[in-house]
Each structure stands twice: as structure tokens, then as C-alpha cells.
Design a protein around this motif. Sequence first.
Motif, PDB file in Angstrom:
ATOM      1  N   MET A 219       0.837  -1.185   0.000  1.00  0.00           N
ATOM      2  CA  MET A 219       0.000   0.000   0.000  1.00  0.00           C
ATOM      3  C   MET A 219       0.878   1.244   0.000  1.00  0.00           C
ATOM      4  O   MET A 219       0.736   2.110   0.867  1.00  0.00           O
ATOM      5  N   ALA A 220       1.779   1.334  -0.930  1.00  0.00           N
ATOM      6  CA  ALA A 220       2.730   2.436  -0.974  1.00  0.00           C
ATOM      7  C   ALA A 220       2.017   3.757  -1.117  1.00  0.00           C
ATOM      8  O   ALA A 220       1.115   3.906  -1.930  1.00  0.00           O
ATOM      9  N   GLY A 221       2.417   4.749  -0.329  1.00  0.00           N
ATOM     10  CA  GLY A 221       1.871   6.087  -0.409  1.00  0.00           C
ATOM     11  C   GLY A 221       0.685   6.327   0.496  1.00  0.00           C
ATOM     12  O   GLY A 221       0.269   7.459   0.684  1.00  0.00           O
ATOM     13  N   ILE A 222       0.123   5.273   1.079  1.00  0.00           N
ATOM     14  CA  ILE A 222      -1.037   5.418   1.956  1.00  0.00           C
ATOM     15  C   ILE A 222      -0.574   5.364   3.408  1.00  0.00           C
ATOM     16  O   ILE A 222       0.352   4.633   3.757  1.00  0.00           O
ATOM     17  N   ASP A 223      -1.218   6.125   4.252  1.00  0.00           N
ATOM     18  CA  ASP A 223      -0.892   6.158   5.674  1.00  0.00           C
ATOM     19  C   ASP A 223      -0.946   4.734   6.244  1.00  0.00           C
ATOM     20  O   ASP A 223      -1.971   4.062   6.153  1.00  0.00           O
ATOM     21  N   PRO A 224       0.148   4.250   6.833  1.00  0.00           N
ATOM     22  CA  PRO A 224       0.171   2.879   7.365  1.00  0.00           C
ATOM     23  C   PRO A 224      -0.927   2.615   8.387  1.00  0.00           C
ATOM     24  O   PRO A 224      -1.460   1.497   8.468  1.00  0.00           O
ATOM     25  N   ALA A 225      -1.264   3.638   9.194  1.00  0.00           N
ATOM     26  CA  ALA A 225      -2.312   3.443  10.201  1.00  0.00           C
ATOM     27  C   ALA A 225      -3.649   3.156   9.531  1.00  0.00           C
ATOM     28  O   ALA A 225      -4.440   2.343  10.018  1.00  0.00           O
ATOM     29  N   VAL A 226      -3.905   3.814   8.400  1.00  0.00           N
ATOM     30  CA  VAL A 226      -5.139   3.580   7.674  1.00  0.00           C
ATOM     31  C   VAL A 226      -5.123   2.200   7.027  1.00  0.00           C
ATOM     32  O   VAL A 226      -6.155   1.517   6.975  1.00  0.00           O
ATOM     33  N   VAL A 227      -3.946   1.777   6.544  1.00  0.00           N
ATOM     34  CA  VAL A 227      -3.829   0.436   5.971  1.00  0.00           C
ATOM     35  C   VAL A 227      -4.147  -0.615   7.032  1.00  0.00           C
ATOM     36  O   VAL A 227      -4.849  -1.604   6.773  1.00  0.00           O
ATOM     37  N   LYS A 228      -3.688  -0.373   8.241  1.00  0.00           N
ATOM     38  CA  LYS A 228      -3.969  -1.305   9.333  1.00  0.00           C
ATOM     39  C   LYS A 228      -5.458  -1.343   9.639  1.00  0.00           C
ATOM     40  O   LYS A 228      -6.033  -2.411   9.870  1.00  0.00           O
ATOM     41  N   GLN A 229      -6.078  -0.156   9.664  1.00  0.00           N
ATOM     42  CA  GLN A 229      -7.518  -0.104   9.878  1.00  0.00           C
ATOM     43  C   GLN A 229      -8.257  -0.878   8.782  1.00  0.00           C
ATOM     44  O   GLN A 229      -9.197  -1.620   9.050  1.00  0.00           O
ATOM     45  N   PHE A 230      -7.803  -0.692   7.561  1.00  0.00           N
ATOM     46  CA  PHE A 230      -8.413  -1.358   6.414  1.00  0.00           C
ATOM     47  C   PHE A 230      -8.321  -2.875   6.567  1.00  0.00           C
ATOM     48  O   PHE A 230      -9.266  -3.607   6.282  1.00  0.00           O
ATOM     49  N   GLN A 231      -7.171  -3.376   7.034  1.00  0.00           N
ATOM     50  CA  GLN A 231      -6.981  -4.813   7.190  1.00  0.00           C
ATOM     51  C   GLN A 231      -7.856  -5.389   8.300  1.00  0.00           C
ATOM     52  O   GLN A 231      -8.298  -6.534   8.229  1.00  0.00           O
ATOM     53  N   GLN A 232      -8.129  -4.559   9.317  1.00  0.00           N
ATOM     54  CA  GLN A 232      -8.910  -5.043  10.456  1.00  0.00           C
ATOM     55  C   GLN A 232     -10.415  -4.921  10.239  1.00  0.00           C
ATOM     56  O   GLN A 232     -11.191  -5.560  10.937  1.00  0.00           O
ATOM     57  N   LEU A 233     -10.841  -4.111   9.290  1.00  0.00           N
ATOM     58  CA  LEU A 233     -12.271  -3.919   9.041  1.00  0.00           C
ATOM     59  C   LEU A 233     -12.893  -5.193   8.492  1.00  0.00           C
ATOM     60  O   LEU A 233     -12.361  -5.800   7.551  1.00  0.00           O
ATOM     61  N   ASN A 234     -14.018  -5.610   9.081  1.00  0.00           N
ATOM     62  CA  ASN A 234     -14.786  -6.700   8.471  1.00  0.00           C
ATOM     63  C   ASN A 234     -16.206  -6.249   8.124  1.00  0.00           C
ATOM     64  O   ASN A 234     -17.014  -7.031   7.643  1.00  0.00           O
ATOM     65  N   CYS A 235     -16.496  -4.951   8.384  1.00  0.00           N
ATOM     66  CA  CYS A 235     -17.762  -4.322   7.977  1.00  0.00           C
ATOM     67  C   CYS A 235     -18.995  -5.019   8.538  1.00  0.00           C
ATOM     68  O   CYS A 235     -20.018  -5.141   7.875  1.00  0.00           O
ATOM     69  N   SER A 236     -18.879  -5.507   9.758  1.00  0.00           N
ATOM     70  CA  SER A 236     -20.031  -6.116  10.418  1.00  0.00           C
ATOM     71  C   SER A 236     -20.006  -5.759  11.896  1.00  0.00           C
ATOM     72  O   SER A 236     -18.927  -5.640  12.502  1.00  0.00           O
ATOM     73  N   GLY A 237     -21.189  -5.570  12.470  1.00  0.00           N
ATOM     74  CA  GLY A 237     -21.298  -5.295  13.894  1.00  0.00           C
ATOM     75  C   GLY A 237     -20.565  -4.034  14.298  1.00  0.00           C
ATOM     76  O   GLY A 237     -20.625  -2.999  13.626  1.00  0.00           O
ATOM     77  N   VAL A 238     -19.826  -4.111  15.410  1.00  0.00           N
ATOM     78  CA  VAL A 238     -19.107  -2.941  15.931  1.00  0.00           C
ATOM     79  C   VAL A 238     -17.908  -2.600  15.073  1.00  0.00           C
ATOM     80  O   VAL A 238     -17.328  -1.522  15.204  1.00  0.00           O
ATOM     81  N   ASN A 239     -17.518  -3.509  14.196  1.00  0.00           N
ATOM     82  CA  ASN A 239     -16.351  -3.285  13.348  1.00  0.00           C
ATOM     83  C   ASN A 239     -16.765  -2.779  11.961  1.00  0.00           C
ATOM     84  O   ASN A 239     -16.064  -2.959  10.989  1.00  0.00           O
ATOM     85  N   LYS A 240     -17.928  -2.103  11.908  1.00  0.00           N
ATOM     86  CA  LYS A 240     -18.439  -1.678  10.614  1.00  0.00           C
ATOM     87  C   LYS A 240     -17.870  -0.339  10.174  1.00  0.00           C
ATOM     88  O   LYS A 240     -17.915   0.004   9.004  1.00  0.00           O
ATOM     89  N   GLN A 241     -17.350   0.453  11.100  1.00  0.00           N
ATOM     90  CA  GLN A 241     -16.822   1.769  10.726  1.00  0.00           C
ATOM     91  C   GLN A 241     -15.551   2.041  11.490  1.00  0.00           C
ATOM     92  O   GLN A 241     -15.504   1.900  12.713  1.00  0.00           O
ATOM     93  N   ALA A 242     -14.502   2.434  10.767  1.00  0.00           N
ATOM     94  CA  ALA A 242     -13.236   2.765  11.396  1.00  0.00           C
ATOM     95  C   ALA A 242     -13.313   4.152  12.019  1.00  0.00           C
ATOM     96  O   ALA A 242     -14.111   4.998  11.616  1.00  0.00           O
ATOM     97  N   ALA A 243     -12.464   4.386  13.009  1.00  0.00           N
ATOM     98  CA  ALA A 243     -12.440   5.688  13.679  1.00  0.00           C
ATOM     99  C   ALA A 243     -12.072   6.785  12.689  1.00  0.00           C
ATOM    100  O   ALA A 243     -11.136   6.630  11.893  1.00  0.00           O
ATOM    101  N   GLY A 244     -12.799   7.884  12.745  1.00  0.00           N
ATOM    102  CA  GLY A 244     -12.499   9.022  11.881  1.00  0.00           C
ATOM    103  C   GLY A 244     -12.930   8.861  10.448  1.00  0.00           C
ATOM    104  O   GLY A 244     -12.540   9.659   9.586  1.00  0.00           O
ATOM    105  N   ALA A 245     -13.779   7.863  10.153  1.00  0.00           N
ATOM    106  CA  ALA A 245     -14.174   7.618   8.769  1.00  0.00           C
ATOM    107  C   ALA A 245     -14.961   8.777   8.183  1.00  0.00           C
ATOM    108  O   ALA A 245     -14.965   8.967   6.964  1.00  0.00           O
ATOM    109  N   ASP A 246     -15.642   9.547   9.040  1.00  0.00           N
ATOM    110  CA  ASP A 246     -16.440  10.660   8.542  1.00  0.00           C
ATOM    111  C   ASP A 246     -15.796  12.015   8.800  1.00  0.00           C
ATOM    112  O   ASP A 246     -16.444  13.050   8.643  1.00  0.00           O
ATOM    113  N   ASP A 247     -14.519  12.006   9.182  1.00  0.00           N
ATOM    114  CA  ASP A 247     -13.810  13.260   9.465  1.00  0.00           C
ATOM    115  C   ASP A 247     -13.284  13.851   8.157  1.00  0.00           C
ATOM    116  O   ASP A 247     -12.388  13.269   7.525  1.00  0.00           O
TER     117      ASP A 247
END
Length: 589
Positions: A219-247
Motif C-alpha cells: 500500500m505504498a503512499g497510503i498512511d500505514p495506520a489507515v492500511v492497518k484499519q483497512f486490514q482489520q475492518l470486516n464491515c459487520s457489527g461494531v467493526n463496521k466503521q473505522a475511527a475518523g471515517a467521517d472526518d
Amino acid sequence: MASPRSNTPKPGRAIIALLIVMAALGGLMFWQKAQSPKRALDLAGGTTVTLTAVTESGRTAPPAQMAQALQIMRDRVNGLGVSEAEVAKQGANVIVIQVPGREGQQRIVKLIGTTAQLQFRQVFATEATGAQPTPPTTPSPTPTSTGKSGKSAKTPSPAASGGATPSSSSTPRGRALSGALVAPTPNPTPKQSTSGSTPPSPGASPSAPPALTPGAQGMAGIDPAVVKQFQQLNCSGVNKQAAGADDPRRKWVAVCDQDGSAKYILGPVRVEGRQVASADAVPPDPAQGQVSWSVSLNFKPQGAKEFGAVTTDASNATAGTPQRQVAIVLDGTVVSAPSIDRGAIMGGRASIDGPPQSFTQQYASDLASVLKYGALPLKFQQSSIETVSPTLGKDQLDAGLLAGAIGMALVALYSLFYYRALGLVSILSLTVAGLLAYESVSLLGKYIDFRLSLAGIAGLIVAIGITADSFIVYFERLRDEVREGRSLRSAVERGWQRARRTILVADAVSFLAAAVLYLVSIGGVKGFAFTLGLTTLIDVVVVFLFTKPMISWLARFRFFGKGHPMSGLDPRRLGAKSKVTARPVTKEA
């Protein structure tokens, strides 16, 4: 030559037309199962929801932002129709919403309190949920297949799409049409340089993110923290939205789509929701290949430039890569992520659409409503929700209806005492006006969710006096003509010509007062103004289509035409002038 009877009034036609309209409205009431008016919060109870403003610092929300949020919520309530919902501020951080009735409260409360943060961001990585993150790779010459839902096939491919493919060409309506609803381009021709990198766009925004080159590792060029969030997202239940997704201040975000079937890494916000000038729900148009409802957006001039820039960047990206997509994000969730395969979309018009099973008429209408009045400047959390009982109850309703019945009876008695048989016309006219008002209020409850409050009932009662005034004006003009020595048939027409303007001016003043009161008031006062304006319009209809034609018809009968003492038009009782056939001749001495 015209027949001498061609200008003869035909009162029966007007009366029959009005009776047909009343019968049609009555039939529509029973067909739509709206036999009685809906009641407002004070008569039927409802739901009270308390929303508390949430700030990042945890401090009190700024007064200016609270005032803006309150106004937006009220605009959304008004946009839903005259539903007698109330939105009020309590303290510094709390807004209380009161919704009448027992059905649909949750939908209305959710619609009013939705933040509605609309953003347009370019997509940089995507995959179906449950699959391992896959970085952008060299595009395959085989085009991505689309299913019935308008989304790409759910395979662990970076080209998995959460939306439809809009066309850069305009439909006859002048808006971008989703490509998932027309034949996809079979062999897209990518616009790329010989090195394979994305060429710069002359219309790109200065804040345009760096494009990932095909074949890049990870994921070159993308913030590593966001890449980690992306990998952990399963889009179900409490894991449906990453922190700051609407910021909107975050350059990179990881988000899910609405049904949780795909997740995305998105770049900076390229167009904000405040750049939307108008939003309207658009029904399906099979002739244009559109099978679901959609929301048509018109951008402001600045927004049109920004939207053109982001779609230009997307269309210039390598074919088959996620960068071809522009995500439409609402409150941190991707509504759709169309692929820009046919050039940039200019002109300041766009469309939000999706699969028919999720983009229903209600969803499209609700989404257009919240976008039309802008995003809330603050986030709100639901502090409490409770069901409330009627605050006035059946006793107060019965007392109000009894007061109206007493007023109606007094008007009827006065009409009979003063106008005698002519008073029967005023009683019949009041009855017709009452039936029309009842039918109108019942049907408005069905179609625009109008709810009758005690203040609204007061407006209906006040209208009895307005309607009676119209009859009195006409009757007195008619009697004046009889006093002048004219026959009743002649007096009916001449009196109407003189009274008509007075009646219209009086009703226009009443309607204007009701309209102004409706625009500047809130809550129950708005309901009073609405019913007052409605019954004023009904008064005009009744006077023109029933009262005057009825008098013209009765004038043909001997009882009224010859001025029977009980008719109310007795020339001798009115002091009519005797007819003079010749002037006396005076001789000089």
C-alpha cells in the motif's frame, strides 16, 4: 347570432360539479383508509427523543453551531410535510424532538438527527469483505463483470466495486447516468503514459492525492495506520466503521459500504456536501436503463469545478484499478463508488444511485431531504427515547369540538332569525364547507402526514366566522338591490358583481395573514395557521360554486322571486322603493 339564452346563468352545473368533487374526495378517503384526520402530539401522544451534541473536546457546543443545527433540523421537519413535529433546544447541548403518532417515529427521528456529512473521495484500494487486502496491480484486459445489484463480483480483486458505473455523457435530463444501468464499456481504453503511471490532470485539485502506480508493492503512499484499519475492518457489527471515517480533515480513511459487502481506502475529500445546491429524488426510468430510484444532485459553481476535477483524475487513472472510482460517502459510509470509465463528468450534475433493493423510493426521498438542507455542524448521540401520552387528552378535544358545535348552532340560529328562509342557504353552505374541510384534513393526513392539533381545531372554528362573513356580504348586497326596486333575478346578478370583489379581498387578507403566520411560527401555531389558510381557500370555493349558484336557482321559484314575507327578501319589509312609471306634470298658474 347568439341565442338570447346563451348568457343565462346555469347554477345547476356549478352545484353538480362541486358535489361530484365532494363525492370523489369522500371515495378517496375510504379507498385510502383515511376516514378520520390524524392527531398531533397533544391529542394522540407520540415519541420524544433527546439528542445531545458531541464535541471532540467534550466541552459545550458553540452556540452558533447549535443554532445552525436546530434550524437544519426544523427545515428537515418542514420538508417532510406538515406533521406537527416539534424541535426545540434545551440547555446548551441538548435538542429535543417530539414526533406525534405511533407509526414511523423512528424513521422521522433518524432522518432529522442524521448528520448528513456528504463527501466525494477518490478510491485507492478496495476489496470484498472477508478477503485479504490486495494492493492495486496491473489491470487485466478482461472487463469487470457486474451483477444485478450494480456492484462488481465479490472476488478478492482490487477492482471490486461498491457502486455503479456512471457515464460521462448526459441523459436527456442532463445528469450523469449510472453505467451499471446501461451496457458497460466492453474494452475500455486506458489513458496512461508509457511508464504506466497516471498522467497529471490539468483540472486536478491542488490537494489531489498521489496515485498508486500499477504494480506497486503493498500500500505504498497510503498512511500505514489507515492500511492497518483497512486490514482489520470486516464491515459487520461494531467493526463496521473505522475511527475518523467521517472526518473531512483526514487525508486517508478506511470505510465500508452500506451493506457491508466491500471496504475501501479513500483519499482526501475532493467535494464537500455543502457544495450541493439541490437534491431531488428521481424515479426509475427504464427507457434510460435506470431500474432503481436515485438522488439527483446539482452542485454550486465551486462544487461543479471540484467534482469535474475529481472525475477527471479518476477517468485518467489506469483502467481496472480502484483509482478509477469516486466514492460517495455519507456519514462515514460509502453509498456508492461509481467507476468513471467514460470521461470526466462536467456541468455540476451528478447522481447517487444503487441497487433497487436498497434504493427504494422512501430511501431516495429521505436522502434527498437531508442533503437538501445541508449537513449538521455537530454530531448528536441519542440520549433518551420515550413514548409520551396525549398532553391534552380526549376531554380537551371533546371540549374543543363542543365549542365548535355551539358556534355553528349560534350562527345557524342567527341566520334563520335575521334572514329567514334565506338563512337556510348559509346553513347549507356552512355544512358543505365543513364536509370539504373534513375531507381535506383527512386526506392531507394520508399524503403529507398532516396532524390535527387543538390549535388546528381552533383554526377550523375561526373559519366559521370567515365563511359566515362572506355570506353576509353577499346577502346584504342582494337585499340592497331589492331595496332599489329591482327584481330578484336582476338583484342576484348585480348584487354578486358588487359583493364578489369584497369577498375576494377579505379572503385574500385572511389567507395572507395565515401564510405569514405559518412561515414565521413553529409547533402548534403553525398548525393553526395551516388550517386557517386551508379553510379560507375552501370558503372561496363554496361561495363561488355553491352559495351564489344556489341563490340564482332559488330566485326562479315564486316563494323567493315574489318576495314572500318568510323568504327574507320581502320588498315591503326591506323598505323597497316603489316603481315610478311616469313623472307627474306640474302646470304653472
